[in-house]
Write a protein that holds these residues in place. Structure first.
Motif, PDB file in Angstrom:
ATOM      1  N   THR A  50      -0.121  -1.020  -8.725  1.00  0.00           N
ATOM      2  CA  THR A  50       0.233   0.375  -9.014  1.00  0.00           C
ATOM      3  C   THR A  50       0.570   0.589 -10.494  1.00  0.00           C
ATOM      4  N   GLN A  51       0.479  -0.467 -11.278  1.00  0.00           N
ATOM      5  CA  GLN A  51       0.866  -0.434 -12.687  1.00  0.00           C
ATOM      6  C   GLN A  51      -0.369  -0.445 -13.592  1.00  0.00           C
ATOM      7  N   PRO A  52      -0.174  -0.124 -14.875  1.00  0.00           N
ATOM      8  CA  PRO A  52      -1.334  -0.022 -15.790  1.00  0.00           C
ATOM      9  C   PRO A  52      -2.228  -1.266 -15.853  1.00  0.00           C
ATOM     10  N   PHE A  53      -1.658  -2.480 -15.770  1.00  0.00           N
ATOM     11  CA  PHE A  53      -2.500  -3.677 -15.900  1.00  0.00           C
ATOM     12  C   PHE A  53      -3.148  -4.089 -14.585  1.00  0.00           C
ATOM     13  N   GLN A  54      -2.696  -3.519 -13.472  1.00  0.00           N
ATOM     14  CA  GLN A  54      -3.291  -3.728 -12.147  1.00  0.00           C
ATOM     15  C   GLN A  54      -3.153  -5.154 -11.585  1.00  0.00           C
ATOM     16  N   GLN A  55      -2.484  -6.027 -12.308  1.00  0.00           N
ATOM     17  CA  GLN A  55      -2.318  -7.417 -11.846  1.00  0.00           C
ATOM     18  C   GLN A  55      -1.090  -8.032 -12.488  1.00  0.00           C
ATOM     19  N   ARG A  56      -0.658  -9.166 -11.950  1.00  0.00           N
ATOM     20  CA  ARG A  56       0.520  -9.837 -12.491  1.00  0.00           C
ATOM     21  C   ARG A  56       0.240 -10.348 -13.901  1.00  0.00           C
ATOM     22  N   ILE A  57       1.293 -10.336 -14.724  1.00  0.00           N
ATOM     23  CA  ILE A  57       1.178 -10.844 -16.088  1.00  0.00           C
ATOM     24  C   ILE A  57       2.115 -12.033 -16.272  1.00  0.00           C
ATOM     25  N   ALA A  58       1.720 -12.931 -17.137  1.00  0.00           N
ATOM     26  CA  ALA A  58       2.551 -14.088 -17.455  1.00  0.00           C
ATOM     27  C   ALA A  58       3.759 -13.634 -18.261  1.00  0.00           C
ATOM     28  N   HIS A  59       4.881 -14.303 -18.060  1.00  0.00           N
ATOM     29  CA  HIS A  59       6.076 -14.045 -18.861  1.00  0.00           C
ATOM     30  C   HIS A  59       5.743 -14.284 -20.334  1.00  0.00           C
ATOM     31  N   GLY A  60       6.271 -13.444 -21.206  1.00  0.00           N
ATOM     32  CA  GLY A  60       6.086 -13.679 -22.644  1.00  0.00           C
ATOM     33  C   GLY A  60       6.644 -15.030 -23.049  1.00  0.00           C
ATOM     34  N   THR A  61       7.792 -15.390 -22.464  1.00  0.00           N
ATOM     35  CA  THR A  61       8.398 -16.682 -22.818  1.00  0.00           C
ATOM     36  C   THR A  61       7.561 -17.854 -22.322  1.00  0.00           C
ATOM     37  N   LEU A  62       6.807 -17.658 -21.249  1.00  0.00           N
ATOM     38  CA  LEU A  62       5.882 -18.703 -20.788  1.00  0.00           C
ATOM     39  C   LEU A  62       4.732 -18.860 -21.786  1.00  0.00           C
ATOM     40  N   VAL A  63       4.166 -17.747 -22.201  1.00  0.00           N
ATOM     41  CA  VAL A  63       3.065 -17.783 -23.175  1.00  0.00           C
ATOM     42  C   VAL A  63       3.546 -18.447 -24.467  1.00  0.00           C
ATOM     43  N   PHE A  64       4.729 -18.052 -24.926  1.00  0.00           N
ATOM     44  CA  PHE A  64       5.302 -18.651 -26.134  1.00  0.00           C
ATOM     45  C   PHE A  64       5.459 -20.162 -25.966  1.00  0.00           C
ATOM     46  N   SER A  65       6.039 -20.598 -24.862  1.00  0.00           N
ATOM     47  CA  SER A  65       6.269 -22.029 -24.628  1.00  0.00           C
ATOM     48  C   SER A  65       4.969 -22.823 -24.606  1.00  0.00           C
TER      49      SER A  65
END
Length: 149
Positions: A50-65
Motif C-alpha cells: 500500500t506504500q509508494p515502493f510497493q515492497q519491503r525495503i532494507a534498513h538503511g543501517t543494514l545497507v550501511f553495514s
C-alpha cells in the motif's frame, strides 16, 4: 590480507570497487532482530504493497553495514576508522538487490595527533542497475612514515 599503507601512500582520486553482495530477506530479518527495528517498511510485505515502493525495503543501517563491510577487503595495520560523515540513503534497497561499493580517496589532511594524518574516502554504493543508493565519507586516522623512519 594485512598491509601497511601509510598516510603518504594514499593518492587522492584513486578508486577501487568491491565485489557485489545480494541483500536477502534473511539479512533484513536478522538485522531487525539485532537492532529492534521492526518497522513495517522492512517487515510487513502486505502493508508495503500500500506504500509508494510497493515492497519491503532494507534498513538503511543494514545497507550501511554491508557497504562498509564490502570495503574492508584489505586490513591496513597502520590505519583505523576515525568516523563517518555525510551519510545519505539516496534510494531504497530491496530484497534481492545486489550492492557494490566504490571507494575513492577524496582528500588527505594533517591531524592534530603527532605522527598521524586524516584520509577521507568517499563511499558510493550502487545497486545492480548502477543506481546510487547510499553515499558517505569514511575518515581514517593513518600513521605517517616519518615516525617509522
Amino acid at each position: 590480507m594485512a598491509v601497511k599503507i601509510y598516510f603518504e601512500d594514499f593518492v587522492p582520486g584513486e578508486k577501487r570497487t568491491t565485489t557485489g553482495r545480494t541483500i536477502t530477506e534473511a539479512d533484513i530479518v536478522l538485522h531487525a532482530g539485532q537492532t529492534g527495528d521492526f518497522y513495517p517498511h522492512h517487515m510487513d510485505a502486505e502493508w508495503c504493497k500500500t506504500q509508494p515502493f510497493q515492497q519491503r525495503i532494507a534498513h538503511g543501517t543494514l545497507v550501511f553495514s554491508v557497504a562498509v563491510g564490502l570495503s574492508a577487503g584489505v586490513i591496513n595495520e597502520v590505519a583505523m576508522t576515525y568516523g563517518y560523515e555525510r551519510l545519505r540513503f539516496v534510494a531504497p534497497v530491496f530484497i534481492n538487490d545486489t550492492i557494490r561499493t566504490t571507494i575513492t580517496i577524496k582528500e588527505k589532511k594533517e591531524h592534530k595527533k603527532p605522527g598521524y594524518g586524516l584520509v577521507s574516502e568517499l563511499l558510493e554504493v550502487h545497486n545492480q542497475q548502477g543506481q546510487l543508493v547510499m553515499v558517505c565519507e569514511h575518515l581514517l586516522l593513518v600513521e605517517k612514515k616519518e615516525q617509522h623512519g
